[in-house]
Design an enzyme around this catalytic site. Structure first.
Site, PDB file in Angstrom:
ATOM      1  CG  ASP A  47       5.163  14.112  -1.797  1.00  0.00           C
ATOM      2  OD1 ASP A  47       4.496  14.183  -2.880  1.00  0.00           O
ATOM      3  OD2 ASP A  47       6.512  14.047  -1.825  1.00  0.00           O
ATOM      4  CB  SER A  48       0.510  16.887  -3.970  1.00  0.00           C
ATOM      5  OG  SER A  48      -0.391  15.874  -3.412  1.00  0.00           O
ATOM      6  CG  ASP A  86       3.455  10.328  -2.326  1.00  0.00           C
ATOM      7  OD1 ASP A  86       4.200   9.435  -3.021  1.00  0.00           O
ATOM      8  OD2 ASP A  86       3.111  11.323  -2.984  1.00  0.00           O
ATOM      9  CE  LYS A 116       2.655   9.073  -5.945  1.00  0.00           C
ATOM     10  NZ  LYS A 116       4.141   9.728  -6.177  1.00  0.00           N
ATOM     11  CD  GLU A 118       8.469  12.464  -6.240  1.00  0.00           C
ATOM     12  OE1 GLU A 118       9.625  13.122  -6.422  1.00  0.00           O
ATOM     13  OE2 GLU A 118       7.392  12.997  -5.737  1.00  0.00           O
ATOM     14  CD  GLU A 185       3.759  14.930 -11.504  1.00  0.00           C
ATOM     15  OE1 GLU A 185       3.899  14.216 -10.554  1.00  0.00           O
ATOM     16  OE2 GLU A 185       3.451  16.149 -11.060  1.00  0.00           O
TER      17      GLU A 185
END
Ligand code: KIV
Length: 267
Positions: A47-48, A86, A116, A118, A185
């Protein structure tokens, strides 16, 4: 001969054999094709893309439909790499049913092989439920960009004893929930090594030192495609931004001086 696809069990074998796992983000067909050809094990449709591709200040505005759109392009290009999609902000935090339905969409419509998300302990139940649907999940703890407002900016995590303990607990919770790998991270290198030693599943570091089982970078940082200088933990292997700007300037000059198109470029 066609090379075999990198799979979730293959990643576990790489970890056991001590072979480092190589992961990069990818957002579209041509770049995913080049990265796949380069032998990158995992392509993360991160999602970057909110900051790198869409020009937002954070990843928070990225929608699931946008993630699916980019996943599709990457999945179409990836012959060997495992494609991880993501889950964007708001696609799993709002409830278990949302998390399950949206993880399904990333595989069904986006063509991803895994998802993925978070968070640690607080999302462990979501991870377990997605894994029960046979969708492989990659965890992500430490500096989690979707929590930028809680963290008060993009800050290295795990610097004090309480935060270190929290991260160790988060890592254990993500593993116990059934995740197949864990992104670490923005945490001190020795803490990342300690977590890696405590885990059965592979850890993949970004700004987390050498001790992880693999590394991931945002493609734009590696290729010098960002507007800002890359963060300290990233290594810029080429500055494509300068190369592209120069090429566009040369083209503009040629058009203005009527040097383009030449005869052999005309019909
Ligand atoms: O969105 C992303 O690119 C990521 C990586 C930085 C791990 O989550």
């Amino acid at each position: 001969m066609k090379e075999a696809r990198v799979t979730v069990p293959a990643l576990a074998r790489m970890q056991r054999a001590g072979n480092k796992i190589v992961m990069l983000t990818a957002y579209d067909f041509p770049f995913a094709h080049m990265l796949d050809r380069a032998g990158i094990d995992i392509l993360l449709v991160g999602d970057s893309l909110g900051t790198c591709v869409q020009g937002h200040p954070t990843t928070l505005p990225v929608t699931l439909d946008e993630m699916i759109y980019h996943c599709r392009m990457v999945a179409r290009a990836a012959r060997r790499s495992l494609v991880v999609g993501d889950m964007p902000f708001g696609s799993y935090q709002t409830g278990l049913d949302d998390a399950l339905a949206n993880a399904c969409r990333l595989l069904k419509e986006g063509g991803a092989h895994a998802v993925k998300l978070e968070g640690g302990e607080r999302v462990a139940e979501r991870i377990a439920a997605i894994v029960r649907m046979d969708i492989p999940v990659m965890g992500h703890i430490g500096l989690t960009p979707q929590s930028v407002h809680r963290m008060g900016g993009y800050r290295v995590q795990g610097r004090d004893a309480r935060s270190r303990e929290r991260l160790l607990q988060d890592a254990r919770a993500v593993q116990a929930a059934g995740a197949f790998a864990l992104v670490l991270e923005g945490i001190p290198a020795e803490l990342a090594s300690e977590i890696t030693r405590a885990m059965r599943i592979p850890t993949i570091g970004i700004g987390a030192g050498l001790g992880c089982d693999g590394q991931v970078l945002v493609m734009h940082d590696l290729l010098g495609l960002g507007l800002e200088p890359p963060p300290r933990f990233a290594r810029e292997y080429v500055n494509l931004s300068e190369i592209v700007t120069r090429a566009a300037q040369m083209y503009a000059e040629d058009v203005r001086q009527q040097k383009f198109p030449a005869e052999h470029e005309s019909y």
